[in-house]
Scaffold this active site. Structure first.
Site, PDB file in Angstrom:
ATOM      1  N   SER A   1       4.903   2.089   8.087  1.00  0.00           N
ATOM      2  CA  SER A   1       4.584   1.036   7.118  1.00  0.00           C
ATOM      3  C   SER A   1       5.808   0.651   6.303  1.00  0.00           C
ATOM      4  O   SER A   1       6.482   1.512   5.737  1.00  0.00           O
ATOM      5  CB  SER A   1       3.478   1.509   6.164  1.00  0.00           C
TER       6      SER A   1
ATOM      7  N   HIS B   1       0.823  -1.213   0.000  1.00  0.00           N
ATOM      8  CA  HIS B   1       0.000   0.000   0.000  1.00  0.00           C
ATOM      9  C   HIS B   1       0.859   1.265   0.000  1.00  0.00           C
ATOM     10  O   HIS B   1       0.350   2.355  -0.271  1.00  0.00           O
ATOM     11  CB  HIS B   1      -0.965   0.005   1.186  1.00  0.00           C
TER      12      HIS B   1
ATOM     13  N   ASP C   1       0.449  -7.643   1.281  1.00  0.00           N
ATOM     14  CA  ASP C   1       0.813  -6.241   1.496  1.00  0.00           C
ATOM     15  C   ASP C   1       2.327  -6.044   1.526  1.00  0.00           C
ATOM     16  O   ASP C   1       2.859  -5.344   2.397  1.00  0.00           O
ATOM     17  CB  ASP C   1       0.185  -5.727   2.794  1.00  0.00           C
TER      18      ASP C   1
END
Length: 575
Positions: free
Chosen positions: A265, A156, A187
């Site tokens: 992230s 993402h 992911d």
């Protein structure tokens, strides 16, 4: 990623990409700390003598386990000596005890120089106006260097990327990166940099084993709140199969209590030996929850890397292609013909597009997968004292692998070799970076429904705002063929030809001139080649749209020009 946060279903608890958990001070308090309520209060009658405080007496804080902290890689020496003098009968004993013992304490530093900051420019598709894209925006996240001149980050973090740049710790240079593979289910994204200067003086991160509960972890990255590298520490608090928000899939995951904020992230989570045990990717937002972050563990990471190395592209995680029911009720087990020593789960439905549909049947009892027995609640033994969902066994396989399943059917035990394939959803969770498909005739805009389309139309809470029928198809419908799509009239571009149809919005198209609509491409082909006098579209709720063929095709060109639309169909639908 600091630009946006993706969320799962709006529930009491919302795990989100990039995390919003606020950091919690986990440093141990000194044993000499004095609490405010320990001060002796003055007596009411002016007596200054202290009174005994209520409640349990205070104890000095002692902590055996300390959080991992970044330290110098040099070994630190600590001197431990035995007592050399003892007091006996008021005299000092001059006997000398054993000599000094040197104890070497090695403190391992995570490979923080291998942690990079990821800068990405995104240009998302506009699913509501599929012939154009949205305004571009920038985001920043984290990543880390691994062997083979490659960099790992979250999928993402680089989704719908236009440009990706990487910056090393302590450097003022941003290097252009190339995206090699994006794994939507897990992911994870794999990047590389062509500039040789980027790889100079960097030691790649090494992967460690799956940690145990209460093992210390250190999350390193570039979250919001500053521009330099950030380190947060915690422990592994849970290991289980959990939902990955980015792709609504279920894979093995780690829950930790270290703060994972927006921008973390893609950053690595290190153990106390300096080995990477996972990638930070989402956190839990809940009024009653604090510091709940999630990490992609090494088994999932290694599966992604091995898949790319073996196939040259990312092929995904396979699934068993069934829906199952627990067999915890004793009456249900007896009714299904199970013996007292047999355990398993009941097959409810089978995906028509899955290879399992050729051998498995509804009401089969799945007893084992690759020789591992499945319990009545769908779990399998995982590690000492732990159990986990049997889908973990399936996720360890690769696309095209075969597995041996044992089922109970009509009180007989049967064995089948099945081929595992990725999940084919009627409403896909992603379109894999491709532009959305569309077709326009007489001002009617036809689109194929996907999760990004629903999110674009109804917002992040689409599972509460979208029409009930669309949600029902999204949650429960299964594709009958690999190329089946859910086609809707997304909107009507108002013109004289479509008077009276202006209010049709996101309504499914069932048939065209009496023929079922299988997907958007087949609909476009049928309309373009239609020689009938009228175009007749049968919609859900028994709605019907009828326009004259010749007039509709002539009006389409004027409508396209009015709305500055370059083509009546997307490139993937053109012959």
């Amino acid at each position: 990623m600091t630009r946006t946060r993706k969320r799962a279903r709006r529930d009491d608890s919302e795990p989100t990409n990039a995390g919003d958990a606020s950091p919690e001070d986990s440093a141990p308090q000194p044993s000499t700390a004095i609490h405010a309520d320990e001060s002796p209060p003055a007596a009411a009658n002016g007596d200054a003598s202290p009174r005994r405080a209520r409640g349990r007496p205070k104890k000095s804080a002692k902590r055996k386990d300390r959080a991992v902290e970044p330290m110098s890689p040099d070994s630190e020496r600590r001197l431990t000596r035995q007592p050399q003098a003892a007091e006996q009968n008021g005299h000092v004993n001059s006997s000398i005890g054993p000599g000094p013992e040197w104890e070497t304490v090695v403190r391992v530093v995570p490979a923080m120089d291998a942690v990079v900051k990821v800068f990405c420019v995104h240009t998302d598709p506009n699913f509501s106006l599929p012939w154009q894209r949205k305004r571009q925006y920038s985001s920043s996240s984290s990543g880390f260097i691994i062997g083979g001149r490659r960099v790992l980050t979250n999928a993402h973090s680089v989704e719908h990327h236009t440009q990706v740049k990487l910056k090393k710790r302590g450097s003022d240079t941003k290097y252009l990166a190339t995206v090699l593979a994006i794994g939507t289910e897990c992911d994870i994204a794999l990047l590389t940099v062509n500039d040789d200067e980027f790889w100079e003086g960097v030691t790649p991160v090494e992967f460690g084993d799956l940690p145990a509960l209460q093992d210390a972890v250190t999350v390193v990255g570039y979250p919001i709140g500053g521009d330099t590298i950030s380190v947060t520490s915690g422990v592994v608090s849970r290991i289980e199969v959990l939902s990955y928000v980015h792709a609504t899939t279920e894979l093995l995951g780690l829950q930790i209590d270290a703060a994972i904020n927006s921008g973390n992230s893609g950053g690595p989570a290190f153990n106390d030996k300096g080995k990477c045990v996972g990638i930070a990717f989402q956190s839990l937002k809940h009024d009653d929850a604090e510091n709940i972050g999630y990490v992609i563990p090494t088994p999932v990471i290694k599966h992604f890397i091995s898949d790319y190395e073996k196939n040259g592209v990312y092929t995904g995680f396979p699934v068993l292609g069934i829906e199952w029911q627990k067999m915890e009720n004793p009456d249900l087990r007896v009714a299904m013909g199970m013996a007292s020593d047999q355990k398993g789960v009941r097959v409810r439905r089978i995906e028509p597009t899955a290879p399992e549909s050729e051998v498995l049947k509804s009401s089969d009892i799945l007893l084992s997968f690759d020789g591992v027995k499945i319990a009545n609640d769908g779990t399998i033994p995982f590690r000492d004292g732990e159990r986990i969902g049997f889908s973990y066994l399936v996720s360890q396989k690769y696309t095209g692998d075969k597995a041996l399943v044992k089922v109970l059917r009509d009180s007989k035990v049967l064995e089948f070799k099945i081929k595992l394939q990725p999940h084919k959803r009627l409403i896909p969770a992603h379109i894999n970076g491709k532009p959305p498909s569309y077709y326009i005739v007489a001002g009617f805009v036809f689109s194929a429904v996907s999760v990004p389309y629903l999110r674009s139309e109804y917002g992040k809470d689409y599972e509460y705002e979208a029409p009930v029928k669309l949600l029902d198809r999204h949650m429960h419908a299964m594709a009958e063929s690999p190329d089946e799509q859910l086609v809707v009239i997304s909107q009507v571009l108002v013109a004289d030809i479509n008077i009276g149809y202006e209010d049709i919005v996101n309504t499914q198209v069932i048939t065209f001139n009496g023929k079922p609509v299988k997907n958007l491409k087949s609909l476009a082909n049928m309309v373009e080649s239609c020689k009938d006098e009228y175009l007749k579209f049968e919609l859900e709720y028994q709605q019907v749209v009828v326009v004259k063929t010749e007039t509709a095709k002539a009006a389409t060109l004027d409508i396209l020009a009015m709305h500055c639309i370059p083509s009546a169909m997307s490139d993937d639908l053109k012959p």
